[in-house]
Design an enzyme around this catalytic site. Sequence first.
Site, PDB file in Angstrom:
ATOM      1  N   ARG A  59       0.821  -1.209   0.000  1.00  0.00           N
ATOM      2  CA  ARG A  59       0.000   0.000   0.000  1.00  0.00           C
ATOM      3  C   ARG A  59       0.858   1.264   0.000  1.00  0.00           C
ATOM      4  O   ARG A  59       0.442   2.311  -0.474  1.00  0.00           O
ATOM      5  CB  ARG A  59      -0.930  -0.010   1.218  1.00  0.00           C
ATOM      6  CG  ARG A  59      -2.035   1.057   1.124  1.00  0.00           C
ATOM      7  CD  ARG A  59      -2.988   0.984   2.313  1.00  0.00           C
ATOM      8  NE  ARG A  59      -2.288   1.167   3.554  1.00  0.00           N
ATOM      9  CZ  ARG A  59      -2.476   0.433   4.660  1.00  0.00           C
ATOM     10  NH1 ARG A  59      -3.349  -0.541   4.671  1.00  0.00           N
ATOM     11  NH2 ARG A  59      -1.769   0.681   5.738  1.00  0.00           N
ATOM     12  N   ASP A 185      -3.133  23.583  -7.968  1.00  0.00           N
ATOM     13  CA  ASP A 185      -3.453  22.532  -8.927  1.00  0.00           C
ATOM     14  C   ASP A 185      -2.760  22.907 -10.234  1.00  0.00           C
ATOM     15  O   ASP A 185      -3.129  23.881 -10.880  1.00  0.00           O
ATOM     16  CB  ASP A 185      -4.975  22.426  -9.106  1.00  0.00           C
ATOM     17  CG  ASP A 185      -5.390  21.234  -9.968  1.00  0.00           C
ATOM     18  OD1 ASP A 185      -4.640  20.900 -10.917  1.00  0.00           O
ATOM     19  OD2 ASP A 185      -6.452  20.640  -9.699  1.00  0.00           O
ATOM     20  N   LYS A 210      -4.656  13.216 -16.697  1.00  0.00           N
ATOM     21  CA  LYS A 210      -4.764  14.071 -17.877  1.00  0.00           C
ATOM     22  C   LYS A 210      -3.496  13.937 -18.738  1.00  0.00           C
ATOM     23  O   LYS A 210      -3.326  12.941 -19.403  1.00  0.00           O
ATOM     24  CB  LYS A 210      -5.033  15.513 -17.440  1.00  0.00           C
ATOM     25  CG  LYS A 210      -6.168  15.645 -16.398  1.00  0.00           C
ATOM     26  CD  LYS A 210      -7.537  15.332 -16.953  1.00  0.00           C
ATOM     27  CE  LYS A 210      -8.627  15.133 -15.908  1.00  0.00           C
ATOM     28  NZ  LYS A 210      -8.839  16.187 -14.955  1.00  0.00           N
TER      29      LYS A 210
END
Length: 398
Positions: A59, A185, A210
């Site tokens: 993890r 961002d 993206k």
Amino acid sequence: MTSKKTYTRPDTILAVAGRDPANNFGIVNPPVYHASTILSPTMDKFENRVPFEGFGYGRNGTPTQKALEDAVAAIEGAHRSIAVQSGLAAVTGAIVGFLKTGDHMLLTDNAYGPARRFSNTTLKNFGVETTFFDPMIGAEGLAKLMRPNTKVVYLEAPGSQTFEVQDVPGMAAVAKKGGAAVLIDNTWATPLYFKPFDHGCDVSVHAGTKYIVGHSDAMMGLISCASRSIFETVKTACQSFGFHAAPDDAYLALRGLRTMGVRLRHHEKSGLAIANWLKARPEVDKVLHPALPDCPGHENWKKLFKGSSGLFSFTLRDGYSRNALAAMLDGMDIFGMGASWGGYESLMIPAHPDQYRTAVPWPKGKHLVRVHIGLEDVEDLKTDLAEGFERLNRAHNA
Ligand SMILES: *Cc1c(COP(=O)(O)O)cnc(C)c1O
């Protein structure tokens, strides 16, 4: 990294960072390690695993995620980057690290929609107050909104859907002075076209989904951190939530990253060609592309950014009905209609900032269309758009 030198030119960094063929049988790309359990050879090693270092449990990452993180950190100039399962997880994981009950956050009004929702719901429930601010408020305007308990100033430049470009260094300086962490961002520009750490930001978040993945086939989030202490703050939050990027997706993201430079230059060139073409159309009111003067904050873009990507929007002149716009969008042949962007293919969606903007309300009934210009031939894209405008006019005049 097998290359022994450190490179500063972006295209070379994209090609050499985050891989080590000499320690991988000469194989060019890092392998995909699938892991939950990772064994320790001795009790001593098991009991003395170092937090944030090495590989102790699936993890928390394997060499596959680490290769991606190293490459993104190298291209962005970060102390370290953290890979998580989605862009939204990057946004929320980065934000919560800096906040506790009673704190205040300043969030730009043009932030990605789900980031707004996170603040208005989850953070609110945990006793964190958010104030939305006009993205063009500037450093002085931001200073007036700072409170003693303001712990996060969250920027997005250019902002989602409406593309205002903020005075990032000016606002970052105000936030720092007031003791808040500066998060941005940076998905639109990618680390290639904007350098958050050169302009006072502490954390840069990316929807790797993206342009980094670049092929519309995987979800990925990346959080780049300016310093060791910022990294530990954010990584602790992400680890507490159990955030994790799957190894196959990390592999795809790293493969996408290798070609991001060439892809982005093509997106930029075609994006500008289409933006200028749209500007000359009689149906179009404004083209909101950071490299064009109609876009609020264009001057900031010129001063701070190294380029533009393929995502922008345009507004229609008043009077077109929803049905007329639907006639245009429903019949597009190349442009697809769907969430997300940054892949090789062109997209076009209706956008509705009037439904969520609060600090600066968006005019009701003003049609906004967001386009992503992909890697198709520009002439074919223009034909597709021209035929779309014909449908718009036919439905409008019917
Ligand atoms: C898409 C997007 C996100 C969220 O990314 P996901 O991978 O879809 O969760 C965050 N910020 C911006 C600006 C985006 O466009």
